[in-house]
Design a protein around this motif. Structure first.
Motif, PDB file in Angstrom:
ATOM      1  N   SER A  38       0.845  -1.191   0.000  1.00 47.66           N
ATOM      2  CA  SER A  38       0.000   0.000   0.000  1.00 47.66           C
ATOM      3  C   SER A  38       0.879   1.239   0.000  1.00 47.66           C
ATOM      4  O   SER A  38       2.101   1.152   0.137  1.00 47.66           O
ATOM      5  CB  SER A  38      -0.912  -0.002   1.217  1.00 47.66           C
ATOM      6  N   CYS A  39       0.234   2.406  -0.174  1.00 50.71           N
ATOM      7  CA  CYS A  39       0.975   3.672  -0.192  1.00 50.71           C
ATOM      8  C   CYS A  39       0.005   4.807   0.105  1.00 50.71           C
ATOM      9  O   CYS A  39      -1.180   4.576   0.346  1.00 50.71           O
ATOM     10  CB  CYS A  39       1.642   3.870  -1.554  1.00 50.71           C
ATOM     11  N   PHE A  41      -1.351   6.829  -1.833  1.00 53.60           N
ATOM     12  CA  PHE A  41      -2.406   6.986  -2.842  1.00 53.60           C
ATOM     13  C   PHE A  41      -3.555   5.987  -2.625  1.00 53.60           C
ATOM     14  O   PHE A  41      -4.574   6.044  -3.298  1.00 53.60           O
ATOM     15  CB  PHE A  41      -1.850   6.784  -4.258  1.00 53.60           C
ATOM     16  N   CYS A  42      -3.367   5.042  -1.725  1.00 53.52           N
ATOM     17  CA  CYS A  42      -4.363   3.983  -1.537  1.00 53.52           C
ATOM     18  C   CYS A  42      -5.610   4.476  -0.807  1.00 53.52           C
ATOM     19  O   CYS A  42      -5.556   5.451  -0.045  1.00 53.52           O
ATOM     20  CB  CYS A  42      -3.756   2.845  -0.721  1.00 53.52           C
ATOM     21  N   HIS A 110      -4.102  -0.505  -4.844  1.00 49.42           N
ATOM     22  CA  HIS A 110      -2.658  -0.390  -5.046  1.00 49.42           C
ATOM     23  C   HIS A 110      -2.128  -1.259  -6.185  1.00 49.42           C
ATOM     24  O   HIS A 110      -1.277  -0.838  -6.954  1.00 49.42           O
ATOM     25  CB  HIS A 110      -1.910  -0.721  -3.748  1.00 49.42           C
ATOM     26  N   HIS A 161       1.894   3.141  -7.372  1.00 50.10           N
ATOM     27  CA  HIS A 161       0.432   3.153  -7.478  1.00 50.10           C
ATOM     28  C   HIS A 161       0.052   3.910  -8.762  1.00 50.10           C
ATOM     29  O   HIS A 161       0.466   5.051  -8.948  1.00 50.10           O
ATOM     30  CB  HIS A 161      -0.128   3.856  -6.232  1.00 50.10           C
TER      31      HIS A 161
HETATM   32 ZN   LIG Z   1      -1.127   2.580  -3.214  1.00 56.23          ZN
END
Ligand SMILES: [Zn+2]
Ligand SMILES: [Zn+2]
Length: 326
Positions: A38-39, A41-42, A110, A161
């Motif tokens: 994940s990041c 932007f998730c 993601h 992402h």
């Molecule tokens: Zn992400």
């Protein structure tokens, strides 16, 4: 045999070096993989980015407010945290670096790639592209809106992402001005001529009622693909939903073929369009990243392409995988 090829209508050249006999597998040495889980932007991480300026959710376009961040979105547009240009300083646009820099997060998931998108998801992304480009083009002193996508580390993406970027500039890029100067000297739009000459030939890779995609005769890099609306359309704002959705279908089709043939290549695609001059014909250029620009290219601006576009189109149309061809 090598061949020096001239651009369709510009004073521009590339060298197509067919005799090296390269196969798709020669261009697919390091496939792009998504390693993180994940990041920022998730979905669920909305508070880790600046508030969104446009959020696409269930047929509505919303905005984050200070009090509430919108969850369960489909496409989310946020200001770039490290902008190349910023909206402050409109009175001195050049000196103050006036402009806008936005990130279009294409999906909350993601590990999803554009090639995993459904037709509906792709339609929505194309609609978001159109909205956001026109939104920034309406800002004062904005002369050009650059819309592009970097996919993969080798193509310059800093986050894995999937996302696109938009940079609104207070100037028209010189390369587009140069194109326009030539277009103005022609009695017929050269891109309309390209639509005629490149559809249903050995370089064609996609065609439907509104769009064509092809490996251009003048291909600077291996597996370069151009997308053109069949009708003379200058920019995304002039595009009907139907044409816009054709564009998404064309991009999705070509990316799926590229993924198969080059095995998850890094790539960039860029939108070339102008609002202020009807003579221009919108076009999208997709370039897989298979090698680095080196001394000769920097010295001459002439690219050596070791995959003839006719051959590239054949590989893409047959869906021959880079992993099995030797
Ligand atoms: Zn992400
Ligand atoms: Zn045209």
């Amino acid at each position: 045999m090598s061949e020096i090829r001239k651009h369709y209508f510009l004073e521009d050249y590339c060298i197509v070096a067919a005799d090296r006999g390269k196969r798709p597998s020669d261009f697919s040495s390091s496939p792009e993989v998504q390693s993180a889980i994940s990041c920022v932007f998730c979905a669920g991480e909305e508070d880790k980015t600046p508030p969104a300026q446009a959020v696409y959710k269930n047929g509505h376009v919303l905005r984050d407010s200070k009090e509430e961040l919108i969850r369960d979105w489909q496409v989310r547009c946020i200001p770039n945290l490290y902008p190349a240009l910023s909206p402050k300083g409109i009175d001195a646009p050049y000196e103050s670096g006036y402009g806008f820099h936005e990130v279009i997060i294409e999906t909350p998931h993601h590990n999803k790639k554009l090639t995993d998108f459904t037709a509906e998801e792709m339609d929505l992304l194309m609609e978001a592209y159109r909205d956001r480009v026109m939104h920034y083009w309406a800002e004062p002193k904005i002369k050009f809106v650059s819309l592009f996508k970097n996919w993969g580390k080798q193509a310059g993406a800093s986050l894995e992402h999937t996302h696109s970027q938009l940079i609104a500039l207070p100037l028209t890029p010189p390369s587009l001005k140069r194109e326009l100067d030539v277009i103005h000297t022609q009695h017929k739009c050269p891109y309309c001529s390209i639509v005629q000459s490149e559809s249903q030939n050995e370089r064609s890779v996609y065609e439907d009622a509104h769009f064509i995609a092809f490996a251009p005769y003048f291909s600077k890099v291996p597996f370069e693909i151009w997308f053109l609306p069949k009708a003379h359309i200058g920019h995304l704002g002039a595009m009907s939903d139907e044409v816009l959705h054709s564009m998404g279908a064309a991009i999705r089709h070509v990316l799926s073929r590229l993924e198969k043939v080059l095995v998850s290549p890094a790539y960039n695609y860029m939108f070339f369009q102008l609002l202020q001059d009807d003579a221009y014909h919108l076009n999208i250029r997709l370039q897989p990243v298979t090698s680095k620009m080196a001394g000769f290219e920097k010295n001459t601006d002439i690219f050596i392409n070791t995959m003839p576009p006719e051959k590239a189109a054949e590989y893409l149309n047959n869906g021959i995988s880079g992993q099995t061809v030797h």
